[in-house]
Design a protein around this motif. Structure first.
Motif, PDB file in Angstrom:
ATOM      1  N   ARG A 138     -18.310   5.539   3.239  1.00  0.00           N
ATOM      2  CA  ARG A 138     -17.577   4.275   3.329  1.00  0.00           C
ATOM      3  C   ARG A 138     -17.216   3.683   1.961  1.00  0.00           C
ATOM      4  O   ARG A 138     -16.633   2.590   1.913  1.00  0.00           O
ATOM      5  N   LEU A 179     -15.138   2.705  -0.910  1.00  0.00           N
ATOM      6  CA  LEU A 179     -13.695   2.638  -1.121  1.00  0.00           C
ATOM      7  C   LEU A 179     -13.348   3.148  -2.518  1.00  0.00           C
ATOM      8  O   LEU A 179     -14.175   3.078  -3.443  1.00  0.00           O
ATOM      9  N   ASP A 224      -8.790  -7.638  -0.291  1.00  0.00           N
ATOM     10  CA  ASP A 224      -9.607  -6.616   0.368  1.00  0.00           C
ATOM     11  C   ASP A 224      -9.113  -6.329   1.795  1.00  0.00           C
ATOM     12  O   ASP A 224      -9.848  -5.841   2.627  1.00  0.00           O
ATOM     13  N   THR A 225      -7.864  -6.685   2.081  1.00  0.00           N
ATOM     14  CA  THR A 225      -7.311  -6.406   3.409  1.00  0.00           C
ATOM     15  C   THR A 225      -5.963  -5.694   3.300  1.00  0.00           C
ATOM     16  O   THR A 225      -5.157  -5.745   4.217  1.00  0.00           O
ATOM     17  N   SER A 226      -5.696  -5.070   2.176  1.00  0.00           N
ATOM     18  CA  SER A 226      -4.484  -4.291   1.902  1.00  0.00           C
ATOM     19  C   SER A 226      -3.203  -5.111   1.939  1.00  0.00           C
ATOM     20  O   SER A 226      -2.135  -4.583   2.178  1.00  0.00           O
ATOM     21  N   GLN A 227      -3.314  -6.389   1.701  1.00  0.00           N
ATOM     22  CA  GLN A 227      -2.100  -7.209   1.707  1.00  0.00           C
ATOM     23  C   GLN A 227      -1.643  -7.603   0.314  1.00  0.00           C
ATOM     24  O   GLN A 227      -0.443  -7.705   0.061  1.00  0.00           O
ATOM     25  N   VAL A 247      -3.662  -1.987  -6.635  1.00  0.00           N
ATOM     26  CA  VAL A 247      -2.782  -0.799  -6.633  1.00  0.00           C
ATOM     27  C   VAL A 247      -3.104   0.110  -7.818  1.00  0.00           C
ATOM     28  O   VAL A 247      -3.214  -0.351  -8.960  1.00  0.00           O
ATOM     29  N   VAL A 260      -0.892   3.459  -4.402  1.00  0.00           N
ATOM     30  CA  VAL A 260      -1.655   3.224  -3.179  1.00  0.00           C
ATOM     31  C   VAL A 260      -2.548   2.005  -3.393  1.00  0.00           C
ATOM     32  O   VAL A 260      -2.815   1.620  -4.527  1.00  0.00           O
ATOM     33  N   LYS A 261      -2.995   1.426  -2.291  1.00  0.00           N
ATOM     34  CA  LYS A 261      -3.924   0.308  -2.374  1.00  0.00           C
ATOM     35  C   LYS A 261      -5.342   0.875  -2.376  1.00  0.00           C
ATOM     36  O   LYS A 261      -5.799   1.440  -1.372  1.00  0.00           O
ATOM     37  N   CYS A 266      -8.095  -0.427  -2.191  1.00  0.00           N
ATOM     38  CA  CYS A 266      -9.052  -1.035  -1.256  1.00  0.00           C
ATOM     39  C   CYS A 266      -8.870  -0.469   0.141  1.00  0.00           C
ATOM     40  O   CYS A 266      -9.636  -0.808   1.049  1.00  0.00           O
ATOM     41  N   THR A 267      -7.852   0.362   0.337  1.00  0.00           N
ATOM     42  CA  THR A 267      -7.583   0.889   1.673  1.00  0.00           C
ATOM     43  C   THR A 267      -7.473   2.407   1.618  1.00  0.00           C
ATOM     44  O   THR A 267      -6.588   3.023   2.203  1.00  0.00           O
ATOM     45  N   MET A 268      -8.403   2.986   0.870  1.00  0.00           N
ATOM     46  CA  MET A 268      -8.525   4.432   0.771  1.00  0.00           C
ATOM     47  C   MET A 268      -9.976   4.686   0.381  1.00  0.00           C
ATOM     48  O   MET A 268     -10.540   3.965  -0.445  1.00  0.00           O
ATOM     49  N   PHE A 269     -10.574   5.698   0.990  1.00  0.00           N
ATOM     50  CA  PHE A 269     -11.957   6.015   0.644  1.00  0.00           C
ATOM     51  C   PHE A 269     -12.003   6.890  -0.607  1.00  0.00           C
ATOM     52  O   PHE A 269     -11.105   7.714  -0.835  1.00  0.00           O
ATOM     53  N   GLU A 303     -11.540  10.457  -0.047  1.00  0.00           N
ATOM     54  CA  GLU A 303     -10.165  10.913   0.217  1.00  0.00           C
ATOM     55  C   GLU A 303      -9.471  11.311  -1.084  1.00  0.00           C
ATOM     56  O   GLU A 303      -8.473  12.022  -1.056  1.00  0.00           O
TER      57      GLU A 303
END
Lengths: 161, 263
Positions: free
Chosen positions: A20, A22, A41-44, A49, A57-58, A60-63, A66
């Motif tokens: 988990r 990030l 922390d919500t990809s907004q 970036v 990419v963001k 905070c929205t990629m592990f 990955e």
């Protein structure tokens, strides 16, 4: 915990990460590269970036897992080799493209991604590309100016709004 | 987030095997699932990332002319690589979320999630696409089964989506400006054997075909053909962004705009 390896700003790095964890946590807490910010922390908001294999990419929205084996570039990797500001960073300074500066790392990384795929963007194209980057100082006008200037275009045409 | 194991297989077969674990869940680009995990709305034991599977990536044109998109293909790639073969689909992909989201989010992830306000379900249903999984082929008309519900079984992976290319098509999205999801959006596609109209963002049942408009447009493909038609507000989504009646009205407006844009 798993050891995750990737290339960050041209240097091979390894650090421990959970499933988990990030990417942004890996960069900030694992590698102490705190230039990449966590805003929403919500990809907004886009403060986090970074570039993964050349694409914005963001983080905070990629592990982290990955990005195993990937080439990652953060704001710390954007300056020129001699440590001076690169053309985008210098344009942000020249055109007062930041106020509090919190969103700036993400803005610069998004701007770099835009200019790579579209070297001479119009004002409208810049504003469209920055949809996912939020500046709560509302300093968009000067950010757009800075990106226009960094692309070698005249900023005089942008009227004050 | 709750803790989970993470696997990133490089073949569909390995991913299918990994998903046999109890409470395992596939991870596409994660642009919806990761925020969901952060809110502790899901508690998988294991996440199986599908983004390392090369056989599930890319855009190609099949012998029959259909545009085939690998399930793990990000929106940005569809926007670039389908621009010539299916412009309306590429344009839809180019307006999902924002650029960074489009570099991660995948078509398979979007269709598997079937958010009632997502863009891709409208393209798939509006094109009569075929959803190809590791196990079978599912017609779009059978695939969408209500809000966040699909025909997919546990552990089933969307490996490819095949879009028959229409003569004319357009997608018009009335965007919810904060989320960039569709407040209401309509995909219109004109095929030799008739017109399909798919609506997303409006119904509590998720994406649906507006058959009354399809019939009218099949005999007269012009915005005027749907001028007198309307959908009932009953069953439409109501929230602080728009009432059910507002969304029902938008269905007509966006259909007309899509027909006009398709030409």
């Amino acid at each position: 915990m798993t050891t995750v390896s990737m290339t960050v700003n041209g240097k091979p790095v390894s650090a421990e990460a959970e499933g988990r964890t990030l990417l942004v946590e890996f960069l900030r807490d694992g590698l102490h590269l705190t230039g990449t910010h966590v805003g929403c922390d919500t990809s907004q908001c886009g403060a986090c970036v970074v570039h993964v294999n050349g694409e914005a990419v963001k983080a905070c929205t990629m592990f982290a897992q990955e990005a195993e084996g990937a080439e990652v570039t953060t704001i710390e990797g954007m300056a020129n080799a001699d440590g001076s500001l690169n053309v985008i960073q210098q344009a942000f300074q020249d055109h007062h493209g930041l106020q509090c500066g919190f969103c700036t790392p993400g803005m610069v990384m998004s701007a770099a991604a835009l200019l790579k795929e579209n070297p001479k963007p119009s004002e409208a194209e810049i504003r469209d590309y920055l949809e996912g980057n939020i500046c709560r100082c509302t300093g968009y006008h000067n950010i757009v100016k800075a990106i226009l200037a960094a692309s070698g275009q005249d900023v005089g045409a942008i009227a004050a709004e | 987030m709750y803790a989970f194991d993470f696997e990133k297989p490089s073949t569909v077969a390995d991913a299918v095997a990994a998903l046999k674990a109890e409470e395992a869940q596939p991870l596409g680009g994660g642009q919806t699932l990761i925020p969901t995990l952060k809110q502790r709305l899901a508690m998988p034991s294991k996440l199986v990332s599908l983004t390392g599977i090369d056989e599930m990536k890319g855009v190609c044109v099949a012998d029959d002319g259909a545009v085939c998109i690998g399930g793990a293909t990000p929106h940005a790639v569809v926007a670039r690589e389908a621009a010539k073969s299916y412009p309306a689909l590429a344009s839809l992909a180019a307006n999902i979320g924002d650029p960074a989201v489009r570099n991660r989010g995948t078509i398979g992830g979007s269709l598997a999630n079937n958010d009632p306000s997502a863009c891709y379900p409208a393209a798939a249903l509006g094109s009569g696409a075929t959803i190809v999984t590791n196990a079978r082929e599912i017609a779009a008309d059978d695939y969408f089964q209500g809000m966040f519900a699909t025909a997919l079984d546990e552990g089933e992976i969307i490996t490819e989506v095949r879009f028959p290319v229409p003569e004319k098509a357009a997608y018009m999205k009335f965007e919810q400006p904060a989320s960039r999801f569709a407040l209401t959006a309509v995909f219109v596609a004109k095929y030799a054997d008739g017109v399909r109209v798919a609506v997303t963002g409006a119904s509590e049942e998720g994406v649906f075909r507006w058959t009354e408009a399809e019939e009218a447009l099949s005999s007269n493909f012009s915005p005027d053909a749907v001028a007198g038609l309307s959908v009932p507000a009953d069953g439409m989504i109501g929230d602080l962004h728009g009432t059910p009646a507002y969304r029902a009205h938008l269905v007509g407006v966006m259909t007309k705009r899509a027909v006009a844009a398709a030409g």
